[in-house]
Structures are given as C-alpha cells and as structure tokens.
Scaffold this active site. Structure first.
Site, mmCIF file in Angstrom:
data_model
loop_
_atom_site.group_PDB
_atom_site.id
_atom_site.type_symbol
_atom_site.label_atom_id
_atom_site.label_comp_id
_atom_site.label_asym_id
_atom_site.label_seq_id
_atom_site.Cartn_x
_atom_site.Cartn_y
_atom_site.Cartn_z
ATOM 1 N N ASP A 54 0.851 -1.205 0.000
ATOM 2 C CA ASP A 54 0.000 0.000 0.000
ATOM 3 C C ASP A 54 0.887 1.256 0.000
ATOM 4 O O ASP A 54 0.391 2.383 -0.047
ATOM 5 C CB ASP A 54 -1.020 -0.002 1.150
ATOM 6 N N SER A 55 2.216 1.050 -0.016
ATOM 7 C CA SER A 55 3.141 2.158 -0.260
ATOM 8 C C SER A 55 2.835 2.817 -1.602
ATOM 9 O O SER A 55 3.301 3.926 -1.866
ATOM 10 C CB SER A 55 4.592 1.658 -0.246
ATOM 11 N N ASP A 86 -0.980 -6.189 0.015
ATOM 12 C CA ASP A 86 -1.233 -5.490 1.273
ATOM 13 C C ASP A 86 -2.723 -5.273 1.473
ATOM 14 O O ASP A 86 -3.443 -4.927 0.531
ATOM 15 C CB ASP A 86 -0.569 -4.100 1.212
ATOM 16 N N LYS A 100 -0.926 -9.285 3.382
ATOM 17 C CA LYS A 100 -0.160 -8.765 4.525
ATOM 18 C C LYS A 100 -1.021 -7.750 5.262
ATOM 19 O O LYS A 100 -1.731 -6.956 4.616
ATOM 20 C CB LYS A 100 1.137 -8.104 4.058
ATOM 21 N N GLU A 125 -1.100 -5.166 9.041
ATOM 22 C CA GLU A 125 -0.256 -4.562 10.079
ATOM 23 C C GLU A 125 -0.835 -4.798 11.467
ATOM 24 O O GLU A 125 -2.060 -4.770 11.639
ATOM 25 C CB GLU A 125 -0.131 -3.052 9.822
ATOM 26 N N GLU A 140 9.603 -3.619 10.580
ATOM 27 C CA GLU A 140 9.946 -2.331 9.952
ATOM 28 C C GLU A 140 10.488 -1.328 10.975
ATOM 29 O O GLU A 140 9.861 -1.077 12.015
ATOM 30 C CB GLU A 140 8.702 -1.750 9.241
#
Ligand code: KIV
Length: 263
Positions: free
Chosen positions: A43-44, A82, A111, A113, A180
């Site tokens: 999602d960057s 993501d 993925k 978070e 991270e």
C-alpha cells in the site's frame, strides 16, 4: 514458482529471502527477469504512485487493481497483497472477505499490520486457507499514533511487547512477519525466536530476508529517503537527463531525424 511453503523453507535452508514491491505489469516483468521471486503489492503505492503523504487513503479497489496488474504479469513470483487501512480493522468478517478478494485478484497471500489487535483476523484467515504475512514495528498505517515515521521498539517495554506480538502472530498462523524500522538487535531476537521467516525493512542485517520499496531502490523516489534505503540506481536523474535532451533536440530540430522518419 515460489509458493508459501517454499518461501518458509528458505529459513530452514538458511537462504535469504528477497522481497521487493511492485505495482504494475512492466516492473513485475523486470523484477522477475532479475530473478527476484517474491513481490509485495504494497500500500506504499499510496505514496510512490499516488503522491499522497501516507498510505491511509489507499482503498480496496485500488489494491485490487494493482494486484491484478502484478499477478496478471507474474509467472514465478509469490505475490503478496497489502490489506489497506480499514479493510481488516472493523471486523473479522470484513477482514476475511477483503483478504479473499485479494486472492481472487491473483495474490497468493495478504499482509496486514499489527500485533495483538489482529490475531483473531490472522487466525480466521489462516483457518480458511488464506496465507497471512504479519507486519510489526513502524507500521505505516499507524503513523499518526507514532507521531511520524520513527524507530519503534527502542524502550525495553516496547521491545518486549513486539517480541510477544511476533510470537502471537506466529501462533495465530502468520507464515512470515515484516519487521519495519526497529533496532537491529531487536530484529535479531525476533528472528531467532520465531520459526517463520522475518523480513526486514530498516531492521538491520539479521532478518531472514529483506524488502524494499522498488522506487526507493531504483532512486526514482526522493521526496523522502529514510536512512535504511540504499538506492542501487539513480533513475530519477537518468529520467531528468533524458527528458531534457528530448526537449532540447526537438527545439533544435535534431529530433526526429531522417532515421526516425518514414519514406
Ligand atoms: O507497503 C509497503 O510497501 C510495505 C513494505 C514497505 C513493507 O508495507
């Protein structure tokens, strides 16, 4: 073809896992030609493709679109997509449904978070056959809670909580965990504690693998370059030079020349 079990076996075999982000078909082909076998549709893309200041506005529809581009072009890679902000936070049901949509779009894994707060999501997805990669440390979707992109896990209490979260994610079924922007020593402890592979980004050299944002690695994106980024090329400078030469040559009547013309 890299599969989730194959990805996990790398840790037992002591082989470093190389992961890179990609968001479109062209770069997916280039990444594969380079021999990299795990692609994260991160999602960057909210920052490097859409030009936003963080990842929070990225939607499920956008992630589905980019996942289809990458998965449609990938031939050998493990494609991990993501889960964007608010696609898994609201309920377990929504989380499973949205993860399933990313798999239908071609991803082999998702993925998300977070630690303790997402364990029931990870457990449910794993139970239904959806491989999940965890993500701990400086999790960008929580940037406002951290007050910026700051190193996490520096205090002993924070470090212990992160190790506990990593163990709990593994127990819930996560097949791998991204770490991270945390101290290298903490990443080493987590890596030695877990049986599933850790993938570092700003987490030092002791993780089982590494991930970078493709445009950072290529030197294409220089709005914000964290300490952990190493640009292996300078494509922004090359692009600027090429564009300036094109402009100059058209102005001077040098392009198109006879060899670029039809007769
Ligand atoms: O969105 C992303 O690209 C990521 C990586 C930086 C780990 O989450």
């Amino acid at each position: 073809m890299m599969t989730v079990p194959e990805f996990q076996r790398h840790k037992q075999d002591g082989k470093k896992l190389i992961v890179i982000t990609a968001y479109d078909a062209l770069f997916t082909r280039i990444v594969e030609q380079a021999g990299i076998e795990a692609i994260l549709v991160g999602d960057s893309l909210g920052v490097v493709v859409q030009g936003k200041k963080d990842t929070l506005s990225v939607t499920m529809d956008q992630m589905l679109y980019h996942t289809k581009l990458v998965a449609g072009s990938a031939q050998r890679s493990l494609v991990i997509a993501d889960m964007p902000f608010l696609s898994y936070q609201v309920s377990v049901e929504e989380a499973v449904k949205n993860a399933g949509r990313l798999l239908k779009a071609g991803a082999a894994a998702v993925k998300l978070e977070g630690g303790a707060a997402v364990l029931d999501r990870v457990e449910a997805m794993t139970r239904f056959g959806i491989p999940v990669m965890g993500h701990l440390g400086m999790t960008p979707q929580s940037v406002h809670r951290y007050g910026g992109y700051k190193v996490q896990g520096k205090q002993e209490e924070q470090a212990q909580a992160l190790v506990a979260d990593a163990k709990a994610l593994e127990a819930a079924g996560a097949f791998s965990i991204v770490l991270e922007t945390i101290p290298a020593q903490l990443a080493k402890t987590v890596t030695e504690t877990l049986t599933v592979p850790t993938i570092g980004i700003g987490a030092g050299p002791h993780c089982d693998g590494q991930v970078l944002v493709l445009y950072d690695l290529l030197g294409l994106f220089d709005d914000f370059v964290p300490k952990f980024v190493k640009p292996y090329a300078h494509l922004k400078a090359d692009a600027l030079q090429a564009l300036r030469r094109y402009q100059e040559e058209v102005e001077q009547g040098k392009f198109p020349s006879d060899s670029e013309s039809y007769h």
